[in-house]
Enzyme design. Sequence first.
Site, short mmCIF file in Angstrom:
data_model
loop_
_atom_site.label_atom_id
_atom_site.label_comp_id
_atom_site.label_asym_id
_atom_site.label_seq_id
_atom_site.Cartn_x
_atom_site.Cartn_y
_atom_site.Cartn_z
N CYS A 2 0.83 -1.21 0.00
CA CYS A 2 0.00 0.00 0.00
C CYS A 2 0.87 1.27 0.00
O CYS A 2 1.96 1.28 0.55
CB CYS A 2 -0.86 0.05 1.25
SG CYS A 2 -1.90 -1.38 1.46
N ARG A 27 4.94 0.60 -6.09
CA ARG A 27 4.95 -0.26 -4.91
C ARG A 27 4.04 -1.47 -5.08
O ARG A 27 4.13 -2.44 -4.34
CB ARG A 27 4.50 0.54 -3.67
CG ARG A 27 5.44 1.67 -3.32
CD ARG A 27 4.82 2.61 -2.34
NE ARG A 27 4.57 2.00 -1.04
CZ ARG A 27 5.46 1.95 -0.06
NH1 ARG A 27 6.65 2.44 -0.23
NH2 ARG A 27 5.16 1.39 1.09
N TRP A 74 -2.94 -2.64 -1.59
CA TRP A 74 -2.44 -3.96 -1.99
C TRP A 74 -3.13 -4.93 -1.03
O TRP A 74 -2.82 -4.96 0.15
CB TRP A 74 -0.93 -3.99 -1.83
CG TRP A 74 -0.26 -5.17 -2.43
CD1 TRP A 74 0.04 -5.38 -3.74
CD2 TRP A 74 0.24 -6.30 -1.72
NE1 TRP A 74 0.68 -6.57 -3.89
CE2 TRP A 74 0.83 -7.16 -2.67
CE3 TRP A 74 0.27 -6.68 -0.38
CZ2 TRP A 74 1.41 -8.37 -2.32
CZ3 TRP A 74 0.85 -7.89 -0.04
CH2 TRP A 74 1.41 -8.72 -1.01
N ASN A 100 -1.36 1.72 5.76
CA ASN A 100 -0.46 0.75 5.12
C ASN A 100 0.02 -0.17 6.23
O ASN A 100 0.54 0.31 7.23
CB ASN A 100 0.71 1.51 4.49
CG ASN A 100 1.84 0.59 4.04
OD1 ASN A 100 1.65 -0.62 3.91
ND2 ASN A 100 3.00 1.16 3.81
N GLY A 101 -0.15 -1.48 6.08
CA GLY A 101 0.29 -2.40 7.12
C GLY A 101 -0.84 -3.34 7.51
O GLY A 101 -1.80 -3.52 6.76
N GLU A 481 18.56 -16.61 -8.54
CA GLU A 481 18.12 -15.24 -8.83
C GLU A 481 17.48 -15.17 -10.22
O GLU A 481 16.44 -14.52 -10.41
CB GLU A 481 19.31 -14.28 -8.71
CG GLU A 481 19.06 -12.84 -9.15
CD GLU A 481 17.86 -12.17 -8.47
OE1 GLU A 481 17.35 -12.69 -7.47
OE2 GLU A 481 17.42 -11.13 -8.98
N LYS A 485 13.62 -14.10 -11.08
CA LYS A 485 13.31 -13.00 -12.00
C LYS A 485 12.30 -13.46 -13.04
O LYS A 485 11.32 -12.79 -13.33
CB LYS A 485 14.62 -12.55 -12.67
CG LYS A 485 14.78 -11.13 -12.93
CD LYS A 485 15.23 -10.27 -11.77
CE LYS A 485 14.48 -10.46 -10.49
NZ LYS A 485 15.04 -9.82 -9.33
N GLU A 488 8.71 -14.13 -11.46
CA GLU A 488 7.90 -13.00 -11.01
C GLU A 488 7.38 -12.14 -12.14
O GLU A 488 6.30 -11.58 -12.02
CB GLU A 488 8.64 -12.17 -9.96
CG GLU A 488 9.89 -11.50 -10.42
CD GLU A 488 10.59 -10.74 -9.31
OE1 GLU A 488 9.93 -10.15 -8.45
OE2 GLU A 488 11.83 -10.71 -9.32
N HIS A 504 19.51 -36.60 -8.10
CA HIS A 504 18.93 -37.08 -6.83
C HIS A 504 17.42 -36.91 -6.83
O HIS A 504 16.80 -36.90 -5.77
CB HIS A 504 19.59 -36.33 -5.66
CG HIS A 504 21.05 -36.60 -5.59
ND1 HIS A 504 21.56 -37.82 -5.19
CD2 HIS A 504 22.13 -35.83 -5.93
CE1 HIS A 504 22.89 -37.78 -5.27
NE2 HIS A 504 23.25 -36.59 -5.72
N LYS A 603 6.52 -3.69 -4.47
CA LYS A 603 7.93 -3.33 -4.46
C LYS A 603 8.51 -3.34 -3.06
O LYS A 603 9.63 -3.74 -2.84
CB LYS A 603 8.10 -1.93 -5.08
CG LYS A 603 9.53 -1.47 -5.19
CD LYS A 603 10.29 -2.31 -6.19
CE LYS A 603 11.78 -1.98 -6.24
NZ LYS A 603 12.54 -3.07 -6.85
C1 F6R Z 1 12.50 -9.62 -6.52
C2 F6R Z 1 12.48 -8.63 -5.47
C3 F6R Z 1 12.19 -9.09 -4.09
C4 F6R Z 1 13.00 -8.26 -3.09
C5 F6R Z 1 12.56 -8.62 -1.66
C6 F6R Z 1 13.36 -7.85 -0.64
O1 F6R Z 1 12.83 -9.05 -7.74
O2 F6R Z 1 12.64 -7.47 -5.70
O3 F6R Z 1 12.46 -10.44 -3.94
O4 F6R Z 1 14.35 -8.50 -3.27
O5 F6R Z 1 11.21 -8.34 -1.50
O6 F6R Z 1 13.17 -6.48 -0.79
P1 F6R Z 1 14.20 -5.45 -0.20
O7 F6R Z 1 15.49 -5.63 -0.95
O8 F6R Z 1 13.58 -4.11 -0.44
O9 F6R Z 1 14.36 -5.77 1.25
#
Ligand code: F6R
Length: 608
Positions: A2, A27, A74, A100-101, A481, A485, A488, A504, A603
């Site tokens: 949010c 966000r 959100w 927010n929260g 990683e 990517k 998501e 395995h 985000k």
């Molecule tokens: C994936 C991504 C998330 C963040 C995770 C931690 O692309 O961005 O996996 O890495 O939510 O977020 P931060 O780095 O802001 O603590």
Amino acid sequence: MCGIVGYIGNNESVPVLLEGLSKLEYRGYDSAGIAVMTNEGMKVRKFKGRLKNLEEGIKHENMVSSIGIGHTRWATHGEPSDVNAHPHTNINASIAVIHNGIIENYMEIKEYLIEKGIEFKSETDTEVIAHLVDEYYEGNLLEAVNKAVDRMEGAYAIAVIAKDSPDEMVAVRKDSPLIVGLGEGENFIASDIPALLKYTRDVLLIENEETVHLTKDKVVIYDDLGREVNRDIFKVTWDVEAAEKDGYEHFTIKEIHEQPKGVKETLLRRLDKDNNINLDGIKLTKEDLDGINKVYIVACGTAYHAGLIGKYAIEKFANIPVEADIASEFRYRDPFIDEHTLFIAVSQSGETLDTLASLREAKRKGARIMSVVNVVGSSVARESDDVFYTWAGIEIGVASTKAYTTQLVAMYLIALRMAEESGKMTHEEVSKVIEELKTFPEKLEKILENKDFIQKFADSQFNNERIVFMGRGLDVSVAHESSLKLKEISYINSFSIAAGELKHGTIALIEEGTLILALATQQKLFDKMLSNIKEVKARGAHVVSIAKEGDTAVEKVSDEVIYIPETMDELTPILSVVPMQLFAYYVSLARGNDVDKPRNLAKSVTVE
Ligand code: F6R
């Protein structure tokens, strides 16, 4: 997650709220709304879906107002819908709240309010706040909000306005981000700086458990005991343009292209001409280091993947045992920590709740707290003993790209500095690694020049629902990683694996047409990788390998090869991840997804 924004002042509030909300879109959200005080009373308008639905919905309305609050939601409690969208109000809509929260004890409060005859309109936890404030409101908004907050448990940033207090706004922060923007005859609140940059660069960073009382001419901050707090003004120095797309189709591809610059900034700011590493915000001395016998690196998602490389680098260069852990696990597993422990939090936003909670737990047990953070002044940074800012610049795309590569640079620099300070490496040895890192901006540019090839490859595979990333050694972390990517932003059900683990169990999943992205950048494991590639090829997989220039032996066993420039094995992740980011981006594009704002994601994850 949010986003909240609020305005009080001499100008029209609605355009400010809409502009602020548009800058908070990154966000992640599923509905948006505003509440403004007008001559005709409080007007609350909220719509499921994109911000443009809200803009369309109010376009013909008279909403002249100089005080208002706005929100992008959100969903956590209750589906995305007009009714569940914020702001929420009390029964007669004289009090409006954004939040927010999560209010953890909202059920208990809700039952109490229902018993008092309150009928709830939404399924949200937030609505209880509006009714609670109403219950305590007797003409003094600050007092009423304070009393309501006393009953609330959980994590929240809230802002409240009331019809009968038309010249004031109250906002509270507990574990969710909140900032105040200062203007001439106007003041603002928001979750994040970009929301306010068009109007002001003078910001007050609100600390945990603080309450803010705003009028158009004055802002007063109170601590949890109700004492007035003085706060220095934080001057925002970065540009509004940094938060714009700058000609790129998406923030994600713009940010992928910003990596040479981000890596350069992160690196060069810390080096003098003799390659001495100066970690400005980090005060670790040789004595401190001598007292450390264990390091924890704790983070979530992509930042955790950066932590895995950090573990490798610190163990390899500085010879100190390191555990890398996922914050949502670490905080609940009662890890062994004492005053000889160094805890390193890695976080782009610096607001991730699990990371913050882990940091606090480690601090409580006596660890020294270091953090690698991108957002200056964020909660993680403020609660750390030592901070390494990554200088990636603002990252808007939900999928983290430039934050990751700059986190890697940070981890290498921290490891090298620890190694030199503790005598595990000589200055010459450290300098050799630094000289190699200095070539990376150019090497990254070279990889980016190859993007058309990767786009073609992505276009040929975008319908493939079986995509596996594998590697050995450091390449395993890059595989994790890369797979994250792709998952998501493309929504493809991909996974990543240490290649040696295939036989395995997981090799049973490989069949005709499975796409394998095989990272083969580690010299001492190169032949082993070739064998793993042959294993999957023999089962019908289509293999695209990622190898260093010159390692042409991989061509014989792969269908295609993506080359990265030659470098030291220890440093390859910064380079090898980039073709994988481009692949994820182009697959997402080909599938017609919302690349910058993938479904269900936010985000900044400020709830558990
Ligand atoms: C994936 C991504 C998330 C963040 C995770 C931690 O692309 O961005 O996996 O890495 O939510 O977020 P931060 O780095 O802001 O603590």
